[in-house]
Design a protein around this motif. Structure first.
Motif, PDB file in Angstrom:
ATOM      1  N   TRP A  74     -25.178  -8.413  34.574  1.00 38.49           N
ATOM      2  CA  TRP A  74     -26.215  -7.555  34.012  1.00 38.49           C
ATOM      3  C   TRP A  74     -27.258  -7.104  35.032  1.00 38.49           C
ATOM      4  CZ3 TRP A  74     -26.627  -5.210  29.350  1.00 38.49           C
ATOM      5  CH2 TRP A  74     -25.661  -5.554  28.397  1.00 38.49           C
ATOM      6  N   CYS A  75     -27.479  -7.890  36.060  1.00 33.10           N
ATOM      7  CA  CYS A  75     -28.595  -7.611  36.983  1.00 33.10           C
ATOM      8  C   CYS A  75     -28.133  -7.213  38.378  1.00 33.10           C
ATOM      9  CB  CYS A  75     -29.521  -8.820  37.060  1.00 33.10           C
ATOM     10  SG  CYS A  75     -30.206  -9.295  35.454  1.00 33.10           S
ATOM     11  N   SER A  76     -26.880  -6.828  38.529  1.00 32.35           N
ATOM     12  CA  SER A  76     -26.373  -6.430  39.839  1.00 32.35           C
ATOM     13  C   SER A  76     -26.465  -4.923  40.032  1.00 32.35           C
ATOM     14  CB  SER A  76     -24.914  -6.873  40.011  1.00 32.35           C
ATOM     15  OG  SER A  76     -24.832  -8.265  40.197  1.00 32.35           O
ATOM     16  N   GLU A  77     -26.840  -4.541  41.252  1.00 31.48           N
ATOM     17  CA  GLU A  77     -26.803  -3.141  41.657  1.00 31.48           C
ATOM     18  C   GLU A  77     -25.350  -2.722  41.898  1.00 31.48           C
ATOM     19  OE1 GLU A  77     -29.414  -1.310  41.725  1.00 31.48           O
ATOM     20  OE2 GLU A  77     -31.165  -2.336  42.567  1.00 31.48           O
ATOM     21  N   ALA A  78     -25.145  -1.432  42.152  1.00 31.19           N
ATOM     22  CA  ALA A  78     -23.792  -0.927  42.383  1.00 31.19           C
ATOM     23  C   ALA A  78     -23.119  -1.602  43.578  1.00 31.19           C
ATOM     24  CB  ALA A  78     -23.832   0.586  42.585  1.00 31.19           C
ATOM     25  N   ASP A  79     -23.912  -1.999  44.579  1.00 31.29           N
ATOM     26  CA  ASP A  79     -23.336  -2.641  45.757  1.00 31.29           C
ATOM     27  C   ASP A  79     -23.149  -4.145  45.578  1.00 31.29           C
ATOM     28  OD1 ASP A  79     -25.914  -3.596  45.866  1.00 31.29           O
ATOM     29  OD2 ASP A  79     -26.330  -2.906  47.910  1.00 31.29           O
ATOM     30  N   GLY A  80     -23.521  -4.676  44.413  1.00 28.42           N
ATOM     31  CA  GLY A  80     -23.359  -6.103  44.148  1.00 28.42           C
ATOM     32  C   GLY A  80     -24.602  -6.937  44.363  1.00 28.42           C
ATOM     33  N   SER A  81     -25.628  -6.376  44.984  1.00 27.89           N
ATOM     34  CA  SER A  81     -26.870  -7.120  45.194  1.00 27.89           C
ATOM     35  C   SER A  81     -27.638  -7.231  43.884  1.00 27.89           C
ATOM     36  CB  SER A  81     -27.736  -6.424  46.244  1.00 27.89           C
ATOM     37  OG  SER A  81     -28.094  -5.120  45.812  1.00 27.89           O
TER      38      SER A  81
ATOM     39  N   ASP B 245     -30.709  -6.901  41.369  1.00 30.50           N
ATOM     40  CA  ASP B 245     -31.924  -6.147  41.099  1.00 30.50           C
ATOM     41  C   ASP B 245     -32.999  -7.152  40.696  1.00 30.50           C
ATOM     42  OD1 ASP B 245     -33.906  -4.856  39.242  1.00 30.50           O
ATOM     43  OD2 ASP B 245     -32.792  -3.049  39.787  1.00 30.50           O
ATOM     44  N   ALA B 246     -34.036  -7.272  41.504  1.00 38.15           N
ATOM     45  CA  ALA B 246     -35.042  -8.313  41.277  1.00 38.15           C
ATOM     46  C   ALA B 246     -35.776  -8.127  39.960  1.00 38.15           C
ATOM     47  CB  ALA B 246     -36.038  -8.331  42.442  1.00 38.15           C
ATOM     48  N   ALA B 247     -36.140  -6.896  39.607  1.00 39.77           N
ATOM     49  CA  ALA B 247     -36.878  -6.645  38.369  1.00 39.77           C
ATOM     50  C   ALA B 247     -36.027  -6.975  37.147  1.00 39.77           C
ATOM     51  CB  ALA B 247     -37.352  -5.201  38.319  1.00 39.77           C
ATOM     52  N   HIS B 248     -34.779  -6.565  37.160  1.00 40.48           N
ATOM     53  CA  HIS B 248     -33.884  -6.860  36.043  1.00 40.48           C
ATOM     54  C   HIS B 248     -33.639  -8.368  35.934  1.00 40.48           C
ATOM     55  CE1 HIS B 248     -31.994  -2.542  35.931  1.00 40.48           C
ATOM     56  NE2 HIS B 248     -33.303  -2.562  35.740  1.00 40.48           N
ATOM     57  N   SER B 249     -33.466  -9.020  37.080  1.00 41.87           N
ATOM     58  CA  SER B 249     -33.239 -10.468  37.079  1.00 41.87           C
ATOM     59  C   SER B 249     -34.436 -11.218  36.519  1.00 41.87           C
ATOM     60  CB  SER B 249     -32.952 -10.953  38.508  1.00 41.87           C
ATOM     61  OG  SER B 249     -31.801 -10.339  39.037  1.00 41.87           O
ATOM     62  N   ARG B 250     -35.630 -10.827  36.929  1.00 40.92           N
ATOM     63  CA  ARG B 250     -36.833 -11.491  36.418  1.00 40.92           C
ATOM     64  C   ARG B 250     -36.984 -11.271  34.917  1.00 40.92           C
ATOM     65  NH1 ARG B 250     -39.059  -9.889  41.566  1.00 40.92           N
ATOM     66  NH2 ARG B 250     -39.797  -7.925  40.655  1.00 40.92           N
ATOM     67  N   ALA B 251     -36.638 -10.077  34.431  1.00 37.41           N
ATOM     68  CA  ALA B 251     -36.738  -9.800  33.000  1.00 37.41           C
ATOM     69  C   ALA B 251     -35.804 -10.694  32.207  1.00 37.41           C
ATOM     70  CB  ALA B 251     -36.436  -8.326  32.730  1.00 37.41           C
TER      71      ALA B 251
ATOM     72  N   VAL C 264     -25.137   1.370  32.087  1.00 36.33           N
ATOM     73  CA  VAL C 264     -26.234   1.191  33.048  1.00 36.33           C
ATOM     74  C   VAL C 264     -27.351   0.436  32.340  1.00 36.33           C
ATOM     75  CG1 VAL C 264     -27.881   2.335  34.551  1.00 36.33           C
ATOM     76  CG2 VAL C 264     -25.589   3.320  34.227  1.00 36.33           C
ATOM     77  N   ALA C 265     -27.585  -0.801  32.744  1.00 36.92           N
ATOM     78  CA  ALA C 265     -28.580  -1.642  32.078  1.00 36.92           C
ATOM     79  C   ALA C 265     -29.963  -1.414  32.673  1.00 36.92           C
ATOM     80  CB  ALA C 265     -28.199  -3.106  32.230  1.00 36.92           C
ATOM     81  N   ASN C 266     -30.981  -1.508  31.815  1.00 32.79           N
ATOM     82  CA  ASN C 266     -32.362  -1.493  32.291  1.00 32.79           C
ATOM     83  C   ASN C 266     -32.994  -2.862  32.032  1.00 32.79           C
ATOM     84  OD1 ASN C 266     -33.230  -1.567  29.551  1.00 32.79           O
ATOM     85  ND2 ASN C 266     -33.198   0.668  29.428  1.00 32.79           N
ATOM     86  N   ALA C 267     -34.256  -3.009  32.379  1.00 32.11           N
ATOM     87  CA  ALA C 267     -34.917  -4.309  32.248  1.00 32.11           C
ATOM     88  C   ALA C 267     -34.998  -4.756  30.792  1.00 32.11           C
ATOM     89  CB  ALA C 267     -36.312  -4.250  32.872  1.00 32.11           C
TER      90      ALA C 267
ATOM     91  N   TYR D 103     -16.280  -9.052  42.884  1.00 39.00           N
ATOM     92  CA  TYR D 103     -16.862 -10.397  42.910  1.00 39.00           C
ATOM     93  C   TYR D 103     -16.764 -11.067  44.270  1.00 39.00           C
ATOM     94  CZ  TYR D 103     -18.862 -10.591  38.405  1.00 39.00           C
ATOM     95  OH  TYR D 103     -19.713 -10.368  37.350  1.00 39.00           O
ATOM     96  N   ARG D 104     -15.852 -10.620  45.119  1.00 42.84           N
ATOM     97  CA  ARG D 104     -15.896 -11.090  46.506  1.00 42.84           C
ATOM     98  C   ARG D 104     -17.167 -10.587  47.173  1.00 42.84           C
ATOM     99  NH1 ARG D 104     -16.376  -9.871  51.193  1.00 42.84           N
ATOM    100  NH2 ARG D 104     -16.442  -7.664  50.591  1.00 42.84           N
ATOM    101  N   ARG D 105     -17.486  -9.311  46.914  1.00 41.70           N
ATOM    102  CA  ARG D 105     -18.686  -8.708  47.494  1.00 41.70           C
ATOM    103  C   ARG D 105     -19.947  -9.393  46.963  1.00 41.70           C
ATOM    104  NH1 ARG D 105     -17.225  -4.004  46.399  1.00 41.70           N
ATOM    105  NH2 ARG D 105     -18.403  -3.679  44.485  1.00 41.70           N
ATOM    106  N   LYS D 106     -19.978  -9.664  45.669  1.00 42.06           N
ATOM    107  CA  LYS D 106     -21.131 -10.353  45.095  1.00 42.06           C
ATOM    108  C   LYS D 106     -21.278 -11.753  45.681  1.00 42.06           C
ATOM    109  CE  LYS D 106     -21.366  -7.859  40.690  1.00 42.06           C
ATOM    110  NZ  LYS D 106     -21.260  -7.944  39.211  1.00 42.06           N
TER     111      LYS D 106
END
Length: 316
Positions: A229-236, A238-244, A111-114, A298-301
């Motif tokens: 690294w920046c995807s949520e469990a549903d594949g979307s 995470d804006a904060a992780h992506s910006r970091a 589980v990755a954090n920012a 990756y289809r979902r992503k």
């Protein structure tokens, strides 16, 4: 267990003797691999990893060895190839190309954090900066042309909604092919997933598995990395992780306007690459005791990346 080529102790001892690293204490197959056979090797003088390369031509391996030497010289934590007492880095074991490398400290992050994401972004920028001025050419075997060639045949095995998603992405690749290849280039890791990065506490202590490394657009490497690294469990995303991750990368290598424009496209291309390769692997290894990663992830992503709400930081 994903060890495609089992080893006997006596043949391993004979292979290891020329390194002069002492007696073999223990060895164990690593279950996490999906393409090569990997083993933890414990010798009197330390801990190591042995890789038997199962996929790809042997002629490509000097590229990986040279790239790792460059990154090691640039003080990046990578598992460079050890040499025997006669200076050999690439050898053969069980009729497979074999490399012995130091075992890097640390553990994989589930589980990755920012903070983790920022560390990964910085490391990736250092990789690109270390190689763009002395890039070693190697065309990936999972690139744009491969996607355009393999996609249509795989479409025959998909549901209608999946076919529409696949064809739309292939059309986008066709339309942007030249612009993508014209983006700033360097050497790429091209597989910088969480299971290829080690952390010792909060410190990034190692990056492993360079067998998909190649030359190509740096933005593509970034897209592959961020999609994991920046995807949520549903594949979307995470804006904060992506910006970091993006901010840490951009602090070392600012983006160009062309990269900013093609960023959403590259995120989709990176999703398609792993959707297709996982579909192929799932079919090839059906019923075998080999780690198969889920193509549906990756289809979902890819479906979720049809709209991208995380732009690149300010481009020069």
């Amino acid at each position: 267990m994903s060890v495609f080529t089992p080893l006997e102790r006596h043949e391993l001892e004979a292979f290891l003797a020329p390194y002069g690293l002492g007696r073999l204490k223990n060895f164990q197959g690593i279950s996490a691999g999906s393409e090569n056979s990997n083993f933890f090797i414990s010798l009197e003088r330390g801990e190591y990893v042995l890789t038997l390369v199962e996929r790809g031509p042997r002629g490509e391996l000097p590229f990986i060895i040279e790239l790792l030497d460059v990154l090691h010289a640039a003080n990046l934590p990578v598992p460079y190839a050890l040499r025997t007492e006669h200076g050999e880095a690439l050898r053969s074991l069980a009729d497979k190309p074999a490399l012995l490398q130091p075992r890097l400290p640390g553990k994989h992050v589930t589980v990755a954090n920012a903070h983790h994401c920022a560390e990964v972004g910085r490391w990736l920028a250092h990789l690109h900066l270390a190689t763009r001025g002395q890039m070693r050419e190697r065309k990936t075997d999972r690139g744009l042309d491969w996607m355009l060639a393999e996609g249509p045949s795989l479409a025959l095995k998909l549901a209608d909604a999946e076919v529409d998603l696949l064809r739309a992405t292939l059309a986008e690749i066709g339309a942007c092919h030249a612009q993508i290849l014209a983006l700033p280039r360097a050497n790429l890791h091209a597989d910088l997933f969480r299971d290829n990065v080690l952390f010792d506490g909060n410190h990034l202590s190692g990056v492993i598995d360079f067998y998909n490394a190649c030359s190509g657009p740096m933005l593509y490497d970034l897209a592959i990395t961020l999609n994991d690294w920046c995807s949520e469990a549903d594949g979307s995303l995470d804006a904060a992780h992506s910006r970091a991750l993006l901010a840490a990368y951009a602090a070392l290598r600012p983006f160009t306007p062309a990269e900013a424009q093609l960023w959403p496209t590259l995120l989709r291309v990176a999703c398609l690459r792993f959707w297709l390769s996982r579909l192929i692997a799932a079919e090839a290894f059906a019923g075998q005791t080999v780690l198969i990663k889920d193509p549906e992830e990756y289809r979902r992503k890819l479906a979720l990346r049809q709209q991208v709400h995380v732009p690149l930081p300010f481009a020069l």
